[in-house]
Motif scaffolding. Structure first.
Motif, PDB file in Angstrom:
ATOM      1  N   TYR A  84       0.740  -1.219   0.274  1.00  0.00           N
ATOM      2  CA  TYR A  84       0.307  -0.036   0.331  1.00  0.00           C
ATOM      3  C   TYR A  84       0.612   1.202  -0.055  1.00  0.00           C
ATOM      4  O   TYR A  84       0.699   2.224  -0.335  1.00  0.00           O
ATOM      5  CB  TYR A  84      -1.077   0.225   1.126  1.00  0.00           C
ATOM      6  CG  TYR A  84      -2.091  -1.108   1.497  1.00  0.00           C
ATOM      7  CD1 TYR A  84      -2.741  -1.252   0.786  1.00  0.00           C
ATOM      8  CD2 TYR A  84      -2.641  -1.998   2.064  1.00  0.00           C
ATOM      9  CE1 TYR A  84      -3.533  -2.789  -0.077  1.00  0.00           C
ATOM     10  CE2 TYR A  84      -3.611  -2.669   2.198  1.00  0.00           C
ATOM     11  CZ  TYR A  84      -3.882  -2.962   1.271  1.00  0.00           C
ATOM     12  OH  TYR A  84      -4.688  -3.832   1.132  1.00  0.00           O
ATOM     13  N   LEU A  87       1.827   1.600  -3.793  1.00  0.00           N
ATOM     14  CA  LEU A  87       1.277   1.604  -4.184  1.00  0.00           C
ATOM     15  C   LEU A  87       0.885   3.203  -4.334  1.00  0.00           C
ATOM     16  O   LEU A  87       1.051   4.697  -5.309  1.00  0.00           O
ATOM     17  CB  LEU A  87      -0.835   1.641  -4.277  1.00  0.00           C
ATOM     18  CG  LEU A  87      -0.302   0.088  -4.702  1.00  0.00           C
ATOM     19  CD1 LEU A  87      -1.628  -1.014  -4.370  1.00  0.00           C
ATOM     20  CD2 LEU A  87       0.000   0.381  -6.334  1.00  0.00           C
ATOM     21  N   LEU A  88       0.702   4.213  -3.268  1.00  0.00           N
ATOM     22  CA  LEU A  88       0.403   5.458  -2.717  1.00  0.00           C
ATOM     23  C   LEU A  88       1.823   6.226  -3.386  1.00  0.00           C
ATOM     24  O   LEU A  88       1.653   6.669  -3.724  1.00  0.00           O
ATOM     25  CB  LEU A  88       0.596   5.676  -0.814  1.00  0.00           C
ATOM     26  CG  LEU A  88       0.635   7.277  -0.914  1.00  0.00           C
ATOM     27  CD1 LEU A  88      -0.557   8.062  -0.897  1.00  0.00           C
ATOM     28  CD2 LEU A  88       0.608   6.845   0.982  1.00  0.00           C
ATOM     29  N   VAL A  90       3.632   5.111  -5.617  1.00  0.00           N
ATOM     30  CA  VAL A  90       3.229   6.250  -7.146  1.00  0.00           C
ATOM     31  C   VAL A  90       2.317   6.781  -7.705  1.00  0.00           C
ATOM     32  O   VAL A  90       2.224   7.438  -8.785  1.00  0.00           O
ATOM     33  CB  VAL A  90       3.288   4.213  -7.435  1.00  0.00           C
ATOM     34  CG1 VAL A  90       2.666   4.262  -9.046  1.00  0.00           C
ATOM     35  CG2 VAL A  90       4.267   3.203  -7.432  1.00  0.00           C
ATOM     36  N   THR A  91       1.493   6.300  -6.469  1.00  0.00           N
ATOM     37  CA  THR A  91       0.056   7.364  -7.393  1.00  0.00           C
ATOM     38  C   THR A  91       0.656   8.722  -7.030  1.00  0.00           C
ATOM     39  O   THR A  91       0.873   9.687  -8.197  1.00  0.00           O
ATOM     40  CB  THR A  91      -0.893   7.241  -6.469  1.00  0.00           C
ATOM     41  OG1 THR A  91      -1.075   5.703  -6.834  1.00  0.00           O
ATOM     42  CG2 THR A  91      -2.069   8.185  -6.901  1.00  0.00           C
ATOM     43  N   ILE A  92       1.812   9.280  -5.950  1.00  0.00           N
ATOM     44  CA  ILE A  92       1.728  10.469  -5.792  1.00  0.00           C
ATOM     45  C   ILE A  92       3.116  10.513  -7.114  1.00  0.00           C
ATOM     46  O   ILE A  92       2.874  12.076  -7.987  1.00  0.00           O
ATOM     47  CB  ILE A  92       2.576  10.412  -4.983  1.00  0.00           C
ATOM     48  CG1 ILE A  92       1.639  10.321  -3.539  1.00  0.00           C
ATOM     49  CG2 ILE A  92       3.236  12.346  -4.432  1.00  0.00           C
ATOM     50  CD1 ILE A  92       2.342  10.371  -1.638  1.00  0.00           C
ATOM     51  N   ILE A  94       3.060   9.589 -10.221  1.00  0.00           N
ATOM     52  CA  ILE A  94       2.087   9.407 -11.471  1.00  0.00           C
ATOM     53  C   ILE A  94       1.390  10.593 -11.614  1.00  0.00           C
ATOM     54  O   ILE A  94       1.589  11.358 -12.709  1.00  0.00           O
ATOM     55  CB  ILE A  94       1.289   8.560 -11.416  1.00  0.00           C
ATOM     56  CG1 ILE A  94       2.476   7.510 -11.671  1.00  0.00           C
ATOM     57  CG2 ILE A  94       0.004   8.822 -12.614  1.00  0.00           C
ATOM     58  CD1 ILE A  94       0.877   6.176 -11.701  1.00  0.00           C
ATOM     59  N   ILE A  95       0.720  11.685 -10.181  1.00  0.00           N
ATOM     60  CA  ILE A  95       0.291  12.630 -10.171  1.00  0.00           C
ATOM     61  C   ILE A  95       1.422  13.925 -10.794  1.00  0.00           C
ATOM     62  O   ILE A  95       1.370  15.040 -11.284  1.00  0.00           O
ATOM     63  CB  ILE A  95      -0.183  12.905  -8.800  1.00  0.00           C
ATOM     64  CG1 ILE A  95      -1.482  11.985  -9.079  1.00  0.00           C
ATOM     65  CG2 ILE A  95      -0.778  14.560  -9.012  1.00  0.00           C
ATOM     66  CD1 ILE A  95      -2.154  12.466  -7.010  1.00  0.00           C
ATOM     67  N   THR A 166       6.284   8.602 -16.894  1.00  0.00           N
ATOM     68  CA  THR A 166       4.566   8.323 -16.387  1.00  0.00           C
ATOM     69  C   THR A 166       4.908   6.901 -16.908  1.00  0.00           C
ATOM     70  O   THR A 166       3.727   6.451 -16.190  1.00  0.00           O
ATOM     71  CB  THR A 166       3.839   9.155 -17.072  1.00  0.00           C
ATOM     72  OG1 THR A 166       4.083  10.326 -16.537  1.00  0.00           O
ATOM     73  CG2 THR A 166       2.618   9.060 -16.679  1.00  0.00           C
ATOM     74  N   ILE A 170       2.729   3.941 -14.591  1.00  0.00           N
ATOM     75  CA  ILE A 170       1.795   2.839 -14.690  1.00  0.00           C
ATOM     76  C   ILE A 170       2.354   1.331 -14.499  1.00  0.00           C
ATOM     77  O   ILE A 170       1.645   0.237 -14.462  1.00  0.00           O
ATOM     78  CB  ILE A 170       1.744   3.710 -15.892  1.00  0.00           C
ATOM     79  CG1 ILE A 170       1.498   4.633 -15.403  1.00  0.00           C
ATOM     80  CG2 ILE A 170       0.845   1.791 -16.278  1.00  0.00           C
ATOM     81  CD1 ILE A 170       0.471   4.847 -17.087  1.00  0.00           C
ATOM     82  N   GLY A 173       3.375   0.408 -10.862  1.00  0.00           N
ATOM     83  CA  GLY A 173       1.647   0.131 -10.327  1.00  0.00           C
ATOM     84  C   GLY A 173       1.430  -1.000 -10.414  1.00  0.00           C
ATOM     85  O   GLY A 173       0.602  -1.448  -9.620  1.00  0.00           O
TER      86      GLY A 173
END
Length: 212
Positions: A84, A87-88, A90-92, A94-95, A166, A170, A173
């Protein structure tokens, strides 16, 4: 097969960029110290190649685990916690990439609209001769009378590099969601240094035997 070809292509481009930078810097140093002269275009080209190398290589760094990170806390978490957290992260990332892509697009669009040229780098004359003067300006923002390389073209690596980054994030992720990886694959300089020490032959005993 396709993935292997793309990997070889990435490595080839990165090797070409670093080799070109090394040769240009060597030529500039020789010219300055031995012939008391220099080339302004070499400095600008070297800086441009350096930007391309860094921005093109950052996605490759994610792929091969060349980036350095601090995982002292994450490594102590249980498997689900690492998943988790990864994933957090990776999300940050990507943003962040999306924000940079938006800013890069706006910046390059403005440079293209204005037609800002580079200072010391020109488009080769044989290419300029192949282009119609009106089309060269309308399509590429190249002035046939002063054919400097347009700034938007030399800095297009902003979009290319962050698009590649990016895509790599992805992919990472998806691999984490499928439990194929538990997080970022990061470089461990301490571990690599210890590994190199273990591989280094110990010549102390040989020297002592020689002294005796």
């Amino acid at each position: 097969m396709t993935s292997r070809l793309l990997s070889h292509l990435e490595e080839g481009i990165l090797n070409s960029l670093i080799s070109a930078m090394t040769i240009l810097v060597f030529v500039e140093v020789i010219a300055r110290f031995f012939f008391n002269t220099g080339f302004l275009w070499i400095q600008e080209l070297t800086l441009t190649l350096c930007g391309w190398f860094v921005l093109f290589g950052m996605s490759y760094g994610v792929k091969v685990g060349a980036h350095i990170g601090v995982d002292a806390f994450v490594s102590k978490l249980p498997p689900k916690g690492r998943k988790y957290t990864a994933l957090l992260a990776v999300t940050i990332c990507i943003i962040y990439c999306i924000m940079f892509l938006i800013g890069s697009w706006d910046y390059l669009a403005k440079m293209y609209q204005i037609g800002v040229p580079m200072e010391d780098l020109d488009v080769p004359h044989f290419i300029v001769n192949l282009l119609d003067a009106d089309q060269a300006w309308e399509l590429f923002r190249i002035d046939s009378e002063d054919p400097a390389i347009p700034l938007w073209l030399s800095q297009s690596i902003l979009l290319i590099g962050f698009l590649m980054l990016t895509w790599r994030l992805i992919e990472l992720g998806i691999a984490i969601l499928r439990n194929q990886m538990d997080g970022f694959y990061l470089a461990d300089e301490a571990k690599e240094s210890l590994h190199l020490i273990d591989e280094t032959p110990d010549t102390t005993n040989d020297k002592n035997l020689g002294d005796k």
